[in-house]
Design a protein around this motif. Structure first.
Motif, mmCIF file in Angstrom:
data_model
loop_
_atom_site.group_PDB
_atom_site.id
_atom_site.type_symbol
_atom_site.label_atom_id
_atom_site.label_comp_id
_atom_site.label_asym_id
_atom_site.label_seq_id
_atom_site.Cartn_x
_atom_site.Cartn_y
_atom_site.Cartn_z
ATOM 1 N N PHE A 19 11.703 -3.330 0.203
ATOM 2 C CA PHE A 19 11.144 -2.700 0.505
ATOM 3 C C PHE A 19 9.635 -2.929 0.850
ATOM 4 N N PHE A 20 8.806 -2.139 1.811
ATOM 5 C CA PHE A 20 7.984 -2.315 2.185
ATOM 6 C C PHE A 20 6.112 -1.933 2.831
ATOM 7 N N ARG A 21 5.165 -2.277 2.589
ATOM 8 C CA ARG A 21 4.165 -1.483 2.442
ATOM 9 C C ARG A 21 3.001 -2.031 3.063
ATOM 10 N N VAL A 22 2.340 -1.074 3.529
ATOM 11 C CA VAL A 22 0.803 -1.746 4.477
ATOM 12 C C VAL A 22 -0.057 -1.065 3.270
ATOM 13 N N GLN A 23 -1.004 -2.085 2.956
ATOM 14 C CA GLN A 23 -2.317 -1.869 2.504
ATOM 15 C C GLN A 23 -3.514 -2.796 2.711
ATOM 16 N N ALA A 60 8.139 1.283 1.866
ATOM 17 C CA ALA A 60 9.270 1.941 2.582
ATOM 18 C C ALA A 60 10.346 1.376 2.537
ATOM 19 N N ASP A 61 11.927 2.712 3.511
ATOM 20 C CA ASP A 61 12.644 1.033 3.389
ATOM 21 C C ASP A 61 12.614 0.048 5.147
ATOM 22 N N SER A 62 11.866 0.223 5.481
ATOM 23 C CA SER A 62 11.636 -0.938 6.745
ATOM 24 C C SER A 62 10.198 -1.197 7.434
ATOM 25 N N LEU A 90 3.146 -5.570 3.220
ATOM 26 C CA LEU A 90 3.989 -6.653 1.956
ATOM 27 C C LEU A 90 5.470 -6.405 1.864
ATOM 28 N N GLN A 91 5.983 -7.242 2.060
ATOM 29 C CA GLN A 91 7.422 -6.906 1.486
ATOM 30 C C GLN A 91 8.138 -7.343 0.125
ATOM 31 N N PHE A 92 8.620 -6.326 -0.034
ATOM 32 C CA PHE A 92 8.624 -6.755 -1.683
ATOM 33 C C PHE A 92 10.630 -6.495 -2.516
ATOM 34 N N THR A 93 10.807 -7.041 -3.008
ATOM 35 C CA THR A 93 12.365 -6.840 -3.214
ATOM 36 C C THR A 93 12.148 -6.539 -5.221
ATOM 37 N N THR A 94 13.113 -5.837 -5.407
ATOM 38 C CA THR A 94 13.124 -5.060 -7.373
ATOM 39 C C THR A 94 14.579 -6.251 -7.566
ATOM 40 N N ALA A 95 13.519 -6.281 -8.554
ATOM 41 C CA ALA A 95 14.272 -7.083 -9.963
ATOM 42 C C ALA A 95 14.721 -6.985 -10.596
ATOM 43 N N ILE A 156 7.914 0.076 -10.471
ATOM 44 C CA ILE A 156 6.407 -0.416 -9.701
ATOM 45 C C ILE A 156 6.691 -1.339 -11.060
ATOM 46 N N ALA A 157 7.033 -1.767 -12.505
ATOM 47 C CA ALA A 157 7.529 -2.950 -12.980
ATOM 48 C C ALA A 157 8.492 -4.002 -12.393
ATOM 49 N N ALA A 158 9.649 -3.126 -11.425
ATOM 50 C CA ALA A 158 10.636 -3.735 -11.126
ATOM 51 C C ALA A 158 10.549 -4.623 -9.976
ATOM 52 N N LEU A 159 9.300 -4.180 -9.664
ATOM 53 C CA LEU A 159 8.601 -4.336 -8.388
ATOM 54 C C LEU A 159 8.500 -6.084 -7.833
ATOM 55 N N LYS A 160 8.374 -7.263 -7.369
ATOM 56 C CA LYS A 160 8.082 -8.805 -6.897
ATOM 57 C C LYS A 160 8.089 -8.824 -5.684
ATOM 58 N N ARG A 161 6.374 -8.724 -5.928
ATOM 59 C CA ARG A 161 6.479 -9.413 -4.348
ATOM 60 C C ARG A 161 6.976 -10.470 -3.674
#
Length: 196
Positions: A19-23, A60-62, A90-95, A156-161
């Motif tokens: 997943f992606f995010r602008v912050q 977001a998905d992209s 930023l790019q995140f993946t789920t753990a 949120i806890a499942a995310l890893k940057r």
């Protein structure tokens, strides 16, 4: 409208989703910092699925979807270089797996889900978290055929940057390629803050 009335499908995404995010690059006072995310405090209620007593994260998905949803929305008339300098992609993946309520198939029969009538969509989010779900996946209103997620604290806890790219290369006027492309395709002009 509530979860029981809508009867949305439930999905479980396997670990390893991207997943992606602008912050913002720097946290504002009161910002909640968690797993590489800078989030508004609980109770701000500015987004469609925000909760009154817990933080939520929108992703977001992209990269394109994240840029269109955050900076290059339909109603945006321009963006300044100074504004872009303050942000990163930023790019995140789920753990681990994510249990999500899937609102995508309901977007057409229930336009409310894509509207700004956020009291009703926030009530739906409250139903979802009470039912033990980690978030929602929904159709992007800015980038057709793409999706966004709103994650509650357990999600949120499942995310890893994984990566962070400044939208403007520090010390230059060089824009991240994805920003140039999103600005061009959205038709949103980019304005320089300083003399050329």
């Amino acid at each position: 409208m509530n979860l029981k009335e809508l009867k949305p499908p439930l999905i479980e995404l396997p670990a390893g989703q991207t997943f992606f995010r602008v912050q913002l690059l720097r946290a504002r006072p009161g910002t909640v910092k968690t797993n590489g995310l800078l989030l508004p405090p609980a109770g701000v209620l500015s987004g469609r699925f925000c909760l009154s007593d817990q933080v939520t994260a929108y992703l977001a998905d992209s990269a394109d979807t994240a840029l269109f949803e955050s900076l290059f929305r339909r109603e945006t008339t321009s963006r300044s270089l100074g504004d872009l300098r303050q942000r990163a992609l930023l790019q995140f993946t789920t753990a681990q797996r994510l249990r999500l309520v899937d609102l995508r198939p309901l977007a057409e029969p229930y336009p409310l889900l894509l509207s700004l009538r956020i009291e009703q969509t926030q009530a739906l989010a409250l139903d979802c978290i009470k039912a033990g779900h980690q978030g929602l996946i929904y159709a992007s209103t800015q980038y057709l055929q793409h999706a966004c997620v709103c994650l509650f604290p357990e999600g949120i806890a499942a995310l890893k940057r994984q990566h962070q790219w400044p939208l403007v290369k520090p010390g230059t006027r060089q824009l991240l390629h994805a920003v140039v492309d999103a600005a061009r395709r959205s038709g949103v002009p980019l304005l320089a803050d300083e003399p050329a």
